[in-house]
Design a protein around this motif. Structure first.
Motif, short mmCIF file in Angstrom:
data_model
loop_
_atom_site.label_atom_id
_atom_site.label_comp_id
_atom_site.label_asym_id
_atom_site.label_seq_id
_atom_site.Cartn_x
_atom_site.Cartn_y
_atom_site.Cartn_z
N ILE A 40 0.84 -1.20 0.00
CA ILE A 40 0.00 0.00 0.00
C ILE A 40 0.87 1.24 0.00
N ALA A 41 1.93 1.23 0.82
CA ALA A 41 2.83 2.38 0.90
C ALA A 41 3.52 2.64 -0.43
N GLN A 42 3.96 1.58 -1.10
CA GLN A 42 4.62 1.75 -2.39
C GLN A 42 3.66 2.26 -3.46
N THR A 43 2.40 1.85 -3.38
CA THR A 43 1.39 2.32 -4.34
C THR A 43 1.06 3.79 -4.10
N LEU A 44 0.97 4.17 -2.82
CA LEU A 44 0.60 5.56 -2.49
C LEU A 44 1.65 6.56 -2.94
N ASP A 45 2.91 6.27 -2.66
CA ASP A 45 3.99 7.21 -3.01
C ASP A 45 5.25 6.42 -3.36
N PRO A 46 5.40 6.08 -4.63
CA PRO A 46 6.56 5.27 -5.05
C PRO A 46 7.90 5.95 -4.80
N SER A 47 7.92 7.28 -4.73
CA SER A 47 9.19 7.98 -4.55
C SER A 47 9.59 8.10 -3.08
N ALA A 48 8.67 7.83 -2.17
CA ALA A 48 8.97 7.96 -0.74
C ALA A 48 9.48 6.64 -0.18
N ASP A 49 10.14 6.73 0.96
CA ASP A 49 10.57 5.54 1.67
C ASP A 49 9.33 4.85 2.24
N PRO A 50 9.06 3.61 1.86
CA PRO A 50 7.84 2.93 2.34
C PRO A 50 7.75 2.88 3.87
N ARG A 51 8.87 2.83 4.56
CA ARG A 51 8.85 2.78 6.03
C ARG A 51 8.26 4.05 6.62
N ASP A 52 8.54 5.19 5.98
CA ASP A 52 7.96 6.46 6.46
C ASP A 52 6.46 6.50 6.23
N VAL A 53 6.04 6.02 5.06
CA VAL A 53 4.61 6.01 4.73
C VAL A 53 3.87 5.06 5.67
N ILE A 54 4.46 3.89 5.92
CA ILE A 54 3.86 2.91 6.84
C ILE A 54 3.74 3.51 8.24
N ALA A 55 4.78 4.18 8.70
CA ALA A 55 4.73 4.80 10.04
C ALA A 55 3.62 5.84 10.12
N ASP A 56 3.43 6.62 9.05
CA ASP A 56 2.36 7.62 9.04
C ASP A 56 0.99 6.96 9.09
N ILE A 57 0.81 5.88 8.34
CA ILE A 57 -0.48 5.17 8.32
C ILE A 57 -0.75 4.53 9.68
N VAL A 58 0.27 3.90 10.25
CA VAL A 58 0.12 3.25 11.57
C VAL A 58 -0.24 4.28 12.63
N ASN A 59 0.43 5.43 12.62
CA ASN A 59 0.14 6.48 13.60
C ASN A 59 -1.26 7.05 13.43
N LEU A 60 -1.65 7.33 12.19
CA LEU A 60 -2.95 7.93 11.94
C LEU A 60 -4.08 6.99 12.35
N ASN A 61 -3.93 5.71 12.07
CA ASN A 61 -4.98 4.74 12.37
C ASN A 61 -4.84 4.12 13.76
N GLN A 62 -3.83 4.55 14.51
CA GLN A 62 -3.58 4.05 15.86
C GLN A 62 -3.52 2.53 15.90
N LEU A 63 -2.75 1.98 14.97
CA LEU A 63 -2.57 0.53 14.91
C LEU A 63 -1.51 0.11 15.92
N GLN A 64 -1.65 -1.08 16.47
CA GLN A 64 -0.67 -1.60 17.42
C GLN A 64 0.59 -2.09 16.71
N SER A 65 0.45 -2.50 15.46
CA SER A 65 1.58 -2.97 14.66
C SER A 65 1.28 -2.69 13.20
N SER A 66 2.18 -3.12 12.34
CA SER A 66 1.97 -2.90 10.92
C SER A 66 1.22 -4.05 10.26
N ASP A 67 0.71 -4.96 11.06
CA ASP A 67 -0.08 -6.08 10.52
C ASP A 67 -1.48 -5.58 10.16
#
Length: 108
Positions: free
Chosen positions: A66-93
């Motif tokens: 999902i992160a690579q699809t959203l912004d291919p030029s960004a580091d996927p780890r940064d995009v994942i961290a933003d999604i996890v924080n916004l959705n208040q997920l306990q992990s990246s699962d």
């Protein structure tokens, strides 16, 4: 006849106690500043409405994909961290069918 003058003498322990008592208000102020963040928040009725885009996780899909699809030029780890924080997920699962809000900077 004059009384002899008395000179105050502080021992090492006395100086330590005096220094501690003098520094306590300063330390308390620094701790309060650190805890409160140095700024005062004031609640107002004027909130800014933010609308989010959402994505539903498909079978076999991961946050990495999902992160690579959203912004291919960004580091996927940064995009994942933003999604996890916004959705208040306990992990990246994530699970199939799960609906995730997307940070505004990645929304299409």
């Amino acid at each position: 006849m004059t009384a002899p003058s008395v000179r105050l003498r502080l021992t090492r322990r006395g100086r330590l106690v005096l220094a501690t008592l003098v520094s306590l208000p300063l330390i308390a102020a620094l701790v309060a500043f650190a805890i409160l963040g140095g700024s005062q928040a004031m609640a107002t009725g004027e909130g800014t409405a933010v609308t989010y885009s959402y994505v539903t996780v498909q079978p076999g899909e991961s946050l990495w994909g999902i992160a690579q699809t959203l912004d291919p030029s960004a580091d996927p780890r940064d995009v994942i961290a933003d999604i996890v924080n916004l959705n208040q997920l306990q992990s990246s699962d994530v699970h199939s069918g799960q609906r995730l809000a997307l940070p505004p900077q990645y929304a299409k």
